[in-house]
Design a protein around this motif. Structure first.
Motif, PDB file in Angstrom:
ATOM      1  N   GLN A 117       0.845  -1.191   0.000  1.00 42.80           N
ATOM      2  CA  GLN A 117       0.000   0.000   0.000  1.00 42.80           C
ATOM      3  C   GLN A 117       0.882   1.243   0.000  1.00 42.80           C
ATOM      4  O   GLN A 117       1.778   1.382   0.834  1.00 42.80           O
ATOM      5  CB  GLN A 117      -0.919   0.026   1.230  1.00 42.80           C
ATOM      6  CG  GLN A 117      -1.909  -1.122   1.292  1.00 42.80           C
ATOM      7  CD  GLN A 117      -2.870  -1.093   0.118  1.00 42.80           C
ATOM      8  OE1 GLN A 117      -3.297  -0.036  -0.330  1.00 42.80           O
ATOM      9  NE2 GLN A 117      -3.190  -2.273  -0.400  1.00 42.80           N
ATOM     10  N   PRO A 118       0.667   2.171  -0.934  1.00 42.80           N
ATOM     11  CA  PRO A 118       1.433   3.425  -0.919  1.00 42.80           C
ATOM     12  C   PRO A 118       1.108   4.231   0.344  1.00 42.80           C
ATOM     13  O   PRO A 118      -0.059   4.361   0.740  1.00 42.80           O
ATOM     14  CB  PRO A 118       0.970   4.148  -2.183  1.00 42.80           C
ATOM     15  CG  PRO A 118       0.350   3.086  -3.036  1.00 42.80           C
ATOM     16  CD  PRO A 118      -0.233   2.082  -2.095  1.00 42.80           C
ATOM     17  N   SER A 160      -2.863   9.845   1.472  1.00 39.91           N
ATOM     18  CA  SER A 160      -4.277  10.181   1.666  1.00 39.91           C
ATOM     19  C   SER A 160      -4.579  11.625   1.314  1.00 39.91           C
ATOM     20  O   SER A 160      -5.757  11.988   1.143  1.00 39.91           O
ATOM     21  CB  SER A 160      -4.678   9.908   3.121  1.00 39.91           C
ATOM     22  OG  SER A 160      -3.875  10.671   4.016  1.00 39.91           O
ATOM     23  N   ALA A 161      -3.546  12.512   1.231  1.00 36.48           N
ATOM     24  CA  ALA A 161      -3.781  13.912   0.887  1.00 36.48           C
ATOM     25  C   ALA A 161      -3.910  14.122  -0.617  1.00 36.48           C
ATOM     26  O   ALA A 161      -4.316  15.205  -1.049  1.00 36.48           O
ATOM     27  CB  ALA A 161      -2.645  14.782   1.428  1.00 36.48           C
ATOM     28  N   LEU A 162      -3.590  13.092  -1.418  1.00 33.27           N
ATOM     29  CA  LEU A 162      -3.683  13.222  -2.869  1.00 33.27           C
ATOM     30  C   LEU A 162      -5.124  12.991  -3.328  1.00 33.27           C
ATOM     31  O   LEU A 162      -5.874  12.212  -2.735  1.00 33.27           O
ATOM     32  CB  LEU A 162      -2.758  12.209  -3.563  1.00 33.27           C
ATOM     33  CG  LEU A 162      -1.300  12.639  -3.799  1.00 33.27           C
ATOM     34  CD1 LEU A 162      -0.590  12.871  -2.497  1.00 33.27           C
ATOM     35  CD2 LEU A 162      -0.575  11.590  -4.643  1.00 33.27           C
ATOM     36  N   ARG A 163      -5.485  13.674  -4.401  1.00 26.29           N
ATOM     37  CA  ARG A 163      -6.779  13.458  -5.059  1.00 26.29           C
ATOM     38  C   ARG A 163      -6.529  13.276  -6.550  1.00 26.29           C
ATOM     39  O   ARG A 163      -5.659  13.925  -7.123  1.00 26.29           O
ATOM     40  CB  ARG A 163      -7.733  14.631  -4.806  1.00 26.29           C
ATOM     41  CG  ARG A 163      -8.158  14.746  -3.363  1.00 26.29           C
ATOM     42  CD  ARG A 163      -9.284  15.761  -3.168  1.00 26.29           C
ATOM     43  NE  ARG A 163      -8.881  17.113  -3.512  1.00 26.29           N
ATOM     44  CZ  ARG A 163      -9.385  17.828  -4.503  1.00 26.29           C
ATOM     45  NH1 ARG A 163     -10.325  17.293  -5.296  1.00 26.29           N
ATOM     46  NH2 ARG A 163      -8.979  19.050  -4.741  1.00 26.29           N
ATOM     47  N   PHE A 164      -7.311  12.404  -7.145  1.00 26.06           N
ATOM     48  CA  PHE A 164      -7.150  12.107  -8.570  1.00 26.06           C
ATOM     49  C   PHE A 164      -8.452  12.461  -9.275  1.00 26.06           C
ATOM     50  O   PHE A 164      -9.533  12.014  -8.873  1.00 26.06           O
ATOM     51  CB  PHE A 164      -6.790  10.631  -8.784  1.00 26.06           C
ATOM     52  CG  PHE A 164      -5.475  10.258  -8.152  1.00 26.06           C
ATOM     53  CD1 PHE A 164      -5.415   9.843  -6.828  1.00 26.06           C
ATOM     54  CD2 PHE A 164      -4.303  10.310  -8.882  1.00 26.06           C
ATOM     55  CE1 PHE A 164      -4.208   9.487  -6.234  1.00 26.06           C
ATOM     56  CE2 PHE A 164      -3.088   9.956  -8.309  1.00 26.06           C
ATOM     57  CZ  PHE A 164      -3.036   9.555  -6.976  1.00 26.06           C
ATOM     58  N   VAL A 165      -8.316  13.270 -10.312  1.00 27.28           N
ATOM     59  CA  VAL A 165      -9.483  13.716 -11.080  1.00 27.28           C
ATOM     60  C   VAL A 165      -9.200  13.480 -12.559  1.00 27.28           C
ATOM     61  O   VAL A 165      -8.036  13.342 -12.983  1.00 27.28           O
ATOM     62  CB  VAL A 165      -9.786  15.205 -10.826  1.00 27.28           C
ATOM     63  CG1 VAL A 165     -10.156  15.433  -9.366  1.00 27.28           C
ATOM     64  CG2 VAL A 165      -8.601  16.084 -11.222  1.00 27.28           C
ATOM     65  N   THR A 166     -10.256  13.420 -13.318  1.00 28.12           N
ATOM     66  CA  THR A 166     -10.143  13.213 -14.769  1.00 28.12           C
ATOM     67  C   THR A 166     -10.512  14.501 -15.479  1.00 28.12           C
ATOM     68  O   THR A 166     -11.610  15.045 -15.265  1.00 28.12           O
ATOM     69  CB  THR A 166     -11.060  12.072 -15.227  1.00 28.12           C
ATOM     70  OG1 THR A 166     -10.711  10.877 -14.519  1.00 28.12           O
ATOM     71  CG2 THR A 166     -10.917  11.838 -16.723  1.00 28.12           C
ATOM     72  N   LYS A 167      -9.589  15.010 -16.288  1.00 30.81           N
ATOM     73  CA  LYS A 167      -9.816  16.213 -17.083  1.00 30.81           C
ATOM     74  C   LYS A 167      -9.436  15.907 -18.531  1.00 30.81           C
ATOM     75  O   LYS A 167      -8.320  15.466 -18.803  1.00 30.81           O
ATOM     76  CB  LYS A 167      -8.970  17.388 -16.569  1.00 30.81           C
ATOM     77  CG  LYS A 167      -9.314  17.843 -15.156  1.00 30.81           C
ATOM     78  CD  LYS A 167      -8.411  19.012 -14.746  1.00 30.81           C
ATOM     79  CE  LYS A 167      -8.718  19.465 -13.332  1.00 30.81           C
ATOM     80  NZ  LYS A 167      -7.824  20.607 -12.922  1.00 30.81           N
ATOM     81  N   SER A 213       0.275  16.698   5.573  1.00 34.06           N
ATOM     82  CA  SER A 213      -1.039  16.874   4.953  1.00 34.06           C
ATOM     83  C   SER A 213      -1.473  18.299   5.209  1.00 34.06           C
ATOM     84  O   SER A 213      -1.178  18.859   6.279  1.00 34.06           O
ATOM     85  CB  SER A 213      -2.070  15.900   5.529  1.00 34.06           C
ATOM     86  OG  SER A 213      -1.730  14.563   5.249  1.00 34.06           O
ATOM     87  N   PRO A 214      -2.165  18.944   4.280  1.00 32.97           N
ATOM     88  CA  PRO A 214      -2.614  20.317   4.520  1.00 32.97           C
ATOM     89  C   PRO A 214      -3.760  20.358   5.522  1.00 32.97           C
ATOM     90  O   PRO A 214      -4.561  19.426   5.614  1.00 32.97           O
ATOM     91  CB  PRO A 214      -3.052  20.789   3.131  1.00 32.97           C
ATOM     92  CG  PRO A 214      -3.448  19.522   2.430  1.00 32.97           C
ATOM     93  CD  PRO A 214      -2.527  18.459   2.945  1.00 32.97           C
ATOM     94  N   VAL A 215      -3.819  21.446   6.279  1.00 35.23           N
ATOM     95  CA  VAL A 215      -4.934  21.697   7.194  1.00 35.23           C
ATOM     96  C   VAL A 215      -5.819  22.738   6.541  1.00 35.23           C
ATOM     97  O   VAL A 215      -5.398  23.867   6.277  1.00 35.23           O
ATOM     98  CB  VAL A 215      -4.439  22.192   8.566  1.00 35.23           C
ATOM     99  CG1 VAL A 215      -5.611  22.576   9.451  1.00 35.23           C
ATOM    100  CG2 VAL A 215      -3.605  21.119   9.240  1.00 35.23           C
ATOM    101  N   THR A 216      -7.027  22.362   6.259  1.00 31.26           N
ATOM    102  CA  THR A 216      -7.974  23.276   5.623  1.00 31.26           C
ATOM    103  C   THR A 216      -8.880  23.859   6.678  1.00 31.26           C
ATOM    104  O   THR A 216      -9.256  23.188   7.644  1.00 31.26           O
ATOM    105  CB  THR A 216      -8.809  22.545   4.559  1.00 31.26           C
ATOM    106  OG1 THR A 216      -9.475  21.430   5.170  1.00 31.26           O
ATOM    107  CG2 THR A 216      -7.909  22.032   3.440  1.00 31.26           C
ATOM    108  N   ALA A 217      -9.223  25.144   6.519  1.00 26.39           N
ATOM    109  CA  ALA A 217     -10.112  25.817   7.463  1.00 26.39           C
ATOM    110  C   ALA A 217     -11.513  25.236   7.351  1.00 26.39           C
ATOM    111  O   ALA A 217     -11.993  24.909   6.259  1.00 26.39           O
ATOM    112  CB  ALA A 217     -10.145  27.327   7.191  1.00 26.39           C
TER     113      ALA A 217
END
Length: 349
Positions: A255-256, A279-286, A317-321
């Motif tokens: 597991q990565p 877990s902080a990565l997101r994958f989208v299709t464009k 990981s980023p902390v989002t408000a």
């Protein structure tokens, strides 16, 4: 004449006798009156009055005390007031002035990133790791990881060794046929296939293929809807670049756990790498292509610890408000039914 005084034998004339009597009386009177001319010592009269008490001996002086309250005079006469003695009390020393309070420290800024420690003996860097067969013979090195649109690993690209460096070729194998053993000496990635079932890429090639240029490693075509992760640039949702993927950290369960990013061009001119949680990565299709996103701004990149082979791994990981709660509608319809609140807008950087 009988009785009475005997008549003296010498008789004086009447006049002479009378004169002698007068002189005698004068002397007696003078003697009696002369007794008052000389002072005589008189004894003091004893005091027999029972109402007067005997005089008591004087007492020793008592120390000064607080003045007693004066009693009201009921006799009707003016009684002079006794002077009050001033009461001198020792003054307490005044306390030293307190030192000025130190200025309050500035409030601690809210964290903008979170970090997760990863043990090195529990993960393995993917890039350039040796790949061996079941018989412990090294057949090549891992060079890439291919993921699908959901971020799940699908294939791993291995650079198979040729003879004396001639005929090296990149071959894609399914992710499920690899076994990872971190923390061991030698190759930590094993191609778990029987010798007779090796893929065609492991078979000898014709002489024409063996004579390929030394620099020519055959590129592996990427299926649609998949993304070769190594050397890919991660982006923010607004399209700005974050960094380039230079490695992937894999655990013993295949597991990565994190990606290693080169962020040199983002924050400084020096070479600088950081580790970001998978877990902080997101994958989208464009436009029918898969893109990897990571919402790390420049301040968060600067606050991230540096990744190095001789330092503990801290994946960030980023902390989002947190989004502000939606404001309730100020107006209500006449029927009393509440209007639905508008959904809060998504925060963008």
């Amino acid at each position: 004449m009988s009785g009475g005084f005997s008549r003296p034998a010498l008789r004086l004339p009447v006049s002479a006798a009378h004169a002698a009597l007068v002189a005698l009386l004068f002397l007696v009177a003078f003697a009696l009156s002369g007794c008052g001319l000389f002072p005589t010592q008189q004894k003091p009269a004893l005091i027999t009055d029972a109402s007067i008490s005997p005089v008591e001996p004087a007492l020793e002086p008592e120390p000064a005390s607080e003045a007693e309250p004066e009693q009201p005079d009921t006799s009707g006469h003016d009684v002079p007031k006794k002077p009050k003695r001033p009461i001198v009390r020792p003054r307490k020393p005044e306390p030293a002035p307190a030192p000025p309070a130190p200025p309050a420290p500035p409030p601690t800024p809210a964290p903008i990133i979170t970090t997760r420690a990863i043990e090195r003996n529990q993960i393995r860097a993917l890039l350039d790791s040796e790949v061996q067969r079941r018989d412990n013979k090294v057949i090549g090195r891992a060079v890439d990881l291919i993921v699908d649109a959901s971020g799940k690993p699908r294939d791993m690209v291995v650079n198979l060794q040729g003879f004396l460096g001639i005929g090296d070729r990149k071959v894609s194998f399914p992710w499920s046929v690899f076994r990872f053993t971190p923390g061991v000496k030698g190759a930590s990635i094993t191609l778990d296939l029987p010798p007779g079932k090796l893929p065609p890429a492991d078979r000898p090639k014709p002489a024409a293929a063996m004579a390929a240029p030394l620099t020519g490693a055959t590129p592996v075509p990427t299926p649609p809807g998949q993304l070769p992760l190594l050397d890919t640039t991660l982006e923010r949702p607004n399209g700005a670049e974050v960094g380039r993927v230079v490695d992937v950290l894999i655990d013993g369960s295949a597991q990565p756990q994190a990606v290693v990013l080169d962020v040199s061009g983002m924050v400084s001119t020096d070479r600088r790498t950081i580790a970001a949680n998978w877990s902080a990565l997101r994958f989208v299709t464009k436009n029918k292509a898969v893109h990897a996103l990571l919402d790390l701004d420049e301040a968060q990149i600067k606050a991230s610890p540096v990744y190095a082979s001789d330092k503990p791994i801290q994946a960030v990981s980023p902390v989002t408000a947190a989004p502000a709660p939606a404001a309730a509608s100020a107006t209500q319809p006449a029927t009393g039914s509440a209007t639905p609140a508008a959904s809060p807008a998504k925060a963008t950087r």
